[in-house]
Design an enzyme around this catalytic site. Structure first.
Site, PDB file in Angstrom:
ATOM      1  N   HIS A 122       1.837 -13.156   5.887  1.00  0.00           N
ATOM      2  CA  HIS A 122       0.729 -12.732   6.749  1.00  0.00           C
ATOM      3  C   HIS A 122      -0.357 -13.802   6.685  1.00  0.00           C
ATOM      4  CE1 HIS A 122      -1.409 -11.558   3.136  1.00  0.00           C
ATOM      5  NE2 HIS A 122      -0.489 -10.654   2.821  1.00  0.00           N
ATOM      6  N   HIS A 145      -1.515 -15.449   3.295  1.00  0.00           N
ATOM      7  CA  HIS A 145      -0.698 -16.544   2.744  1.00  0.00           C
ATOM      8  C   HIS A 145      -0.998 -17.848   3.483  1.00  0.00           C
ATOM      9  CE1 HIS A 145       2.032 -12.920   2.180  1.00  0.00           C
ATOM     10  NE2 HIS A 145       1.812 -13.307   0.946  1.00  0.00           N
ATOM     11  N   CYS A 164       3.841  -1.304 -13.950  1.00  0.00           N
ATOM     12  CA  CYS A 164       3.773  -1.156 -12.490  1.00  0.00           C
ATOM     13  C   CYS A 164       4.810  -2.090 -11.879  1.00  0.00           C
ATOM     14  CB  CYS A 164       2.386  -1.488 -11.941  1.00  0.00           C
ATOM     15  SG  CYS A 164       2.367  -1.516 -10.124  1.00  0.00           S
ATOM     16  N   CYS A 199       3.248  -4.636  -9.419  1.00  0.00           N
ATOM     17  CA  CYS A 199       2.616  -5.799 -10.056  1.00  0.00           C
ATOM     18  C   CYS A 199       3.620  -6.593 -10.885  1.00  0.00           C
ATOM     19  CB  CYS A 199       1.488  -5.371 -10.975  1.00  0.00           C
ATOM     20  SG  CYS A 199       0.099  -4.587 -10.141  1.00  0.00           S
ATOM     21  N   CYS A 240      -1.434   2.766 -10.522  1.00  0.00           N
ATOM     22  CA  CYS A 240      -1.948   1.400 -10.564  1.00  0.00           C
ATOM     23  C   CYS A 240      -3.121   1.286  -9.588  1.00  0.00           C
ATOM     24  CB  CYS A 240      -0.829   0.434 -10.171  1.00  0.00           C
ATOM     25  SG  CYS A 240      -1.404  -1.248  -9.843  1.00  0.00           S
ATOM     26  N   HIS A 243      -1.928  -0.875  -6.560  1.00  0.00           N
ATOM     27  CA  HIS A 243      -0.891  -0.359  -5.672  1.00  0.00           C
ATOM     28  C   HIS A 243      -1.028   1.117  -5.317  1.00  0.00           C
ATOM     29  CE1 HIS A 243       0.975  -4.137  -6.981  1.00  0.00           C
ATOM     30  NE2 HIS A 243       1.447  -4.127  -5.765  1.00  0.00           N
ATOM     31  N   LYS A 260      -8.629  -5.670   2.318  1.00  0.00           N
ATOM     32  CA  LYS A 260      -7.896  -6.866   1.976  1.00  0.00           C
ATOM     33  C   LYS A 260      -6.625  -6.946   2.819  1.00  0.00           C
ATOM     34  CE  LYS A 260      -5.238  -9.170  -1.574  1.00  0.00           C
ATOM     35  NZ  LYS A 260      -4.331  -8.963  -2.696  1.00  0.00           N
ATOM     36  N   LYS A 277       0.334  -6.626   3.957  1.00  0.00           N
ATOM     37  CA  LYS A 277       1.259  -5.882   4.798  1.00  0.00           C
ATOM     38  C   LYS A 277       1.284  -4.412   4.395  1.00  0.00           C
ATOM     39  CE  LYS A 277       4.339  -6.473   8.089  1.00  0.00           C
ATOM     40  NZ  LYS A 277       4.079  -7.180   9.333  1.00  0.00           N
TER      41      LYS A 277
HETATM   42 ZN   LIG Z   1       0.421  -2.473  -9.389  1.00  0.00          ZN
END
Ligand SMILES: [Zn+2]
Length: 519
Positions: free
Chosen positions: A21, A24, A130, A133, A155, A158, A305, A308
């Site tokens: 996206h 990056h 996680c 992560c 998390c 996430h 932020k 995707k």
């Molecule tokens: Zn995470």
């Protein structure tokens, strides 16, 4: 920095579990502009990018897509990640994939060395893990779940429940490097930039460093631990090593000596891996730490932020298809202060394209060249550059270069843009079309157009790292010789050409009538 120095710069290697996206692409473009700038200064420049292909997350994605992790990675690399570099005009010198033999072999060499030297031990680990992560989390990193995850710990990044994992692991004695790391941040204040990220890193390390679990035995998609093949190397430990395995670690000492250490451009969310774990690993192996770790801000779309998973992902091609790659590069580096968060909007992009690129720069070039053709048959008048413009060319060249040394890419562009604005004002005030009507003003007309052409050539050189396509067209059109990206950028103001201009076949930045709303 004197010409000829080694300048090795890296992007993070991107995780192949998904397609790119604009977040990056932003990192790639920033690193590419810095690399192009240094290359054009004569530095021994090397830009590395690549892909991170191991770990449980990739394995799970591959299984969910009914394929093998290697086939999944191959397909993503060829269909998405390498094409991204074309889309936004990245001139990388190398592309490393962590599944390549050159990387896997060198990781094993590195690990074995740390093991032999007593930096790695075996122990039992139990913790919150996680999968998103790919790491064990501390309680600080977790929060109580809500809705469908009520009663679970999730998390913070996430928003999904963590798993409690207990396994025999190999540990890297990272805690042993706490003092040396703090000393590094203290004695080299530029090691972590910007200051906001540096402060965060120092606070984190001051709370005390735990040893790092660096192996996994619950799945096998990774590099095998050389002395215990029932374990694979933790994906971050594997991935960070790409920065040295790509330049010859364990295989080509001369190349490693020539390139390393590097400047790492990363998103601030992964600065901790690069500014804490990575230098500790290098210290353990008796290698130099990086030159600098720069953590840039996040791109925000509607305040969130870019990612995707939050459904705000925008494919870079959605922008370049309409505006072109130069505009993509220019917009993200000039509209957002490098190092801070910044908001993207289609309206802002479109407005800046029109005002700054099309009207400000593109029109200036077309008008000046057209007047030299009309009044002098294309021969650039032999006249001295007007002193105030000559002085400005010199000062913006110095300032634009100096800003690059501080990673202040936006500031570098802003300095250069002073010349764009000054030349536009100059043309408006000098009115060459009026001078052309009065034969007594012939010498004045010559000076004005000679000045304007010279200013355009200086702009072409200074903007070449940011706008490689437009400047490659402008340079020969103002009589520049050779390739624009081979002109010494630290002496941009002192260029001279062969003395004739040629018409641009089309505007450098064509007018865009309707902007498709891709949001
Ligand atoms: Zn995470």
């Amino acid at each position: 920095m004197p010409a000829g120095d080694s300048f090795y710069i890296t992007t993070p290697i991107f995780y192949v579990n998904d397609v790119p996206h604009i977040g990056h692409a932003y990192t790639e473009v920033a690193a590419d502009v810095l690399a192009r700038f240094h290359r054009q200064r004569g530095d021994d420049t090397w830009l590395l990018t690549g892909t991170d292909e191991h770990g449980q997350k990739i394995l799970r994605t591959a299984v969910a897509n009914d394929t093998t992790p290697q086939a999944w990675a191959d397909q993503l690399v060829e269909s998405a990640w390498k094409p991204l570099l074309e889309t936004i005009d990245i001139r990388n010198d190398d592309f490393i994939r962590t599944t390549e033999a050159r990387h896997e072999k060198a990781v094993a060499t590195f690990l074995q060395r740390l093991y032999d030297d007593g930096h790695i031990y075996s122990g039992e680990y139990e913790g919150y893990y996680c999968v998103g992560c790919e790491e064990y989390k501390q309680l600080d990193d977790l929060q109580p779940g809500e809705g469908e995850f009520l009663g679970a710990l999730v998390c913070k990044i996430h928003g999904r429940p963590v798993e409690i994992l207990k396994e025999k692991n190999y540990f890297f004695r990272m805690s042993a490097f706490e003092d040396r790391l703090l000393d590094l941040y203290e004695t080299r204040p530029d090691f972590v930039q910007p200051a906001s990220v540096r402060n965060e890193i120092i606070q984190f390390v001051k709370q005390g460093l735990a040893d790092l679990s660096i192996s996994r035995s619950s799945f096998d998609w990774g590099i095998k631990v050389p002395w215990d093949e029932s374990h694979v190397v933790y994906v971050w430990f594997d991935a960070l090593l790409n920065y040295i395995t790509a330049v010859g670690y364990g295989a080509d000492d001369e190349q490693l000596e020539r390139r390393w250490p590097a400047v790492h451009i990363v998103g601030k969310d992964i600065a901790r891996f690069h500014a804490v774990i990575w230098p500790a690993m290098l210290m353990a192996a008796d290698l130099e730490v990086p030159k600098a770790v720069f953590g840039h801000g996040w791109l925000l779309v509607g305040g969130e932020k870019m990612s995707k998973s939050k459904l705000t992902g925008i494919a870079p091609a959605q922008i370049t298809d309409t505006f072109g790659s130069d505009a993509f590069r220019y917009y993200f580096l000039s509209a957002i202060t490098f190092g801070q968060d910044g908001s993207f909007s289609w309206e802002d992009l479109s407005a800046r394209y029109q005002a700054e690129l099309a009207n400000g720069f593109g029109n200036l070039a077309s008008r000046v060249i057209a007047m030299v053709i009309k009044y002098f048959d294309g021969a650039v008048p032999d006249a001295a550059v007007d002193a105030p413009i000559a002085e400005l060319e010199r000062s913006v060249t110095v300032a634009a270069n100096e800003a690059i040394d501080r990673f202040a890419v936006g500031e570098s562009i802003a300095e250069t843009w002073k010349l764009v604005d000054a030349l536009n004002l100059y043309i408006t005030e000098q009115e060459p079309w009026a001078l052309a009507k009065d034969p007594a003003q012939r010498d004045r007309l010559k000076a004005v157009l000679a000045t304007a052409v010279h200013g355009l050539g200086t702009l072409a050189i200074l903007l070449s790292p940011v706008l490689p396509q437009a400047t490659a067209r402008l340079w020969p059109a103002v009589g520049g010789e050779g390739e624009v990206d081979a002109q010494p950028i630290h002496e941009a103001y002192s260029w001279s050409g062969h003395g004739t201009v040629t018409a641009l076949e089309s505007s450098l930045f064509p007018r865009i009538e309707t902007v498709e709303d891709a949001g």
